[in-house]
Write an enzyme that holds these catalytic residues in place. Structure first.
Site, short mmCIF file in Angstrom:
data_model
loop_
_atom_site.label_atom_id
_atom_site.label_comp_id
_atom_site.label_asym_id
_atom_site.label_seq_id
_atom_site.Cartn_x
_atom_site.Cartn_y
_atom_site.Cartn_z
N GLU A 283 0.84 -1.21 0.00
CA GLU A 283 0.00 0.00 0.00
C GLU A 283 0.87 1.25 0.00
OE1 GLU A 283 -3.04 1.15 0.11
OE2 GLU A 283 -4.38 -0.19 1.19
N ASP A 284 0.34 2.34 -0.54
CA ASP A 284 1.06 3.61 -0.45
C ASP A 284 0.91 4.23 0.93
OD1 ASP A 284 -1.65 4.15 -0.87
OD2 ASP A 284 -1.32 5.67 -2.41
N ASP B 53 -4.60 5.84 5.74
CA ASP B 53 -5.17 7.05 6.35
C ASP B 53 -6.22 6.60 7.36
OD1 ASP B 53 -6.28 9.46 7.00
OD2 ASP B 53 -6.87 10.02 4.99
N LYS C 216 -0.74 7.23 8.64
CA LYS C 216 -1.20 8.39 9.40
C LYS C 216 -1.72 7.93 10.76
CE LYS C 216 -2.50 11.05 5.30
NZ LYS C 216 -3.54 11.90 4.68
P1 IMP Z 1 -7.89 5.12 3.69
O1 IMP Z 1 -8.91 4.15 3.19
O2 IMP Z 1 -8.52 6.31 4.36
O3 IMP Z 1 -6.83 4.48 4.56
O4 IMP Z 1 -7.18 5.75 2.44
C1 IMP Z 1 -6.28 5.02 1.74
C2 IMP Z 1 -6.04 5.52 0.33
O5 IMP Z 1 -6.37 6.89 0.16
C3 IMP Z 1 -4.58 5.39 0.02
O6 IMP Z 1 -4.28 4.13 -0.54
C4 IMP Z 1 -4.33 6.55 -0.90
O7 IMP Z 1 -4.54 6.17 -2.25
C5 IMP Z 1 -5.34 7.59 -0.50
N1 IMP Z 1 -4.74 8.57 0.43
C6 IMP Z 1 -4.86 8.63 1.77
N2 IMP Z 1 -4.17 9.66 2.29
C7 IMP Z 1 -3.57 10.25 1.23
C8 IMP Z 1 -2.69 11.39 1.11
O8 IMP Z 1 -2.30 12.06 2.08
N3 IMP Z 1 -2.28 11.69 -0.16
C9 IMP Z 1 -2.66 10.99 -1.25
N4 IMP Z 1 -3.48 9.92 -1.19
C10 IMP Z 1 -3.93 9.57 0.05
#
Ligand code: IMP
Ligand code: MG
Length: 176
Positions: free
Chosen positions: A97-98, A101, A129
């Site tokens: 994963e990148d 969040d 994060k």
């Molecule tokens: P989550 O489901 O909220 O954990 O979001 C995960 C996905 O949202 C990641 O795989 C990213 O593609 C995108 N994402 C979350 N935070 C960022 C950020 O700060 N910059 C760019 N993409 C983000």
């Protein structure tokens, strides 16, 4: 006023950290049927660098996840694709994963991949994060823990922009 970018993690720190993660993965999965599942699009560049540093055999698959659209907050709805037809039964899956969040994307992917009947399932994320650190996810490898900022570069985008930056940058929207 234009959007602003501030360097958060320079290329050389990323490179050093990727090498450490790759060494650990190689040691932990030696002799195991390792399958890397790369989550597009954001993890493409991280995965390409990481894979070239791993010296044990492994297979790769790609899945895609989308949740943001053109926002800097997750929409909460996660759309997954590319998961049908994966042959991961009995494999040791490491999801690449990148960034974690809210962790919702990874939770959705992990739930879906468990249905494939893997021998094990773990996550490797370049960035994490604070909110995700509190979640119960099988996170085995983290590149960097970062504050709750929106970041771009090294594969990560804002509305498809800035993925090509070599370092990771804090992205500050115009007028905030
Ligand atoms: P989550 O489901 O909220 O954990 O979001 C995960 C996905 O949202 C990641 O795989 C990213 O593609 C995108 N994402 C979350 N935070 C960022 C950020 O700060 N910059 C760019 N993409 C983000
Ligand atoms: Mg994205």
């Amino acid at each position: 006023m234009a959007d602003r970018l501030e360097l958060m993690i320079p290329e050389r720190r990323i490179r050093a950290r990727v090498a450490v993660l790759a060494r650990r993965i190689g040691a932990d999965y030696r002799g195991r049927p390792l399958s890397l599942v790369v989550v597009l699009k954001g993890a493409a560049i991280f995965a390409a660098d990481l894979m070239r540093r791993i010296t044990i055999p492994f297979a790769i698959d790609f899945v895609a996840a989308a949740s943001y659209g053109e926002a800097i907050r997750s929409s909460g709805k996660v759309t997954l694709s590319g998961l049908d037809g994966l042959d991961l039964a009995g494999r040791d899956i490491l999801v690449i994963e990148d960034i974690l969040d809210t962790g919702r994307t990874s939770a959705a992917i992990a739930d879906r991949l468990r249905l494939c009947g893997p021998a094990s399932l773990a996550l490797c994320t370049l960035l994490r994060k604070p909110a995700a650190a509190a979640l119960e996810l099988p996170v085995a490898y983290v590149g960097f823990d970062i504050p709750d900022d929106f970041v771009v570069g090294y594969g990560m985008d804002y509305a498809e922009r800035h993925r090509n930056l070599r370092g990771i940058h804090r992205f500050i929207l115009d007028g905030r």
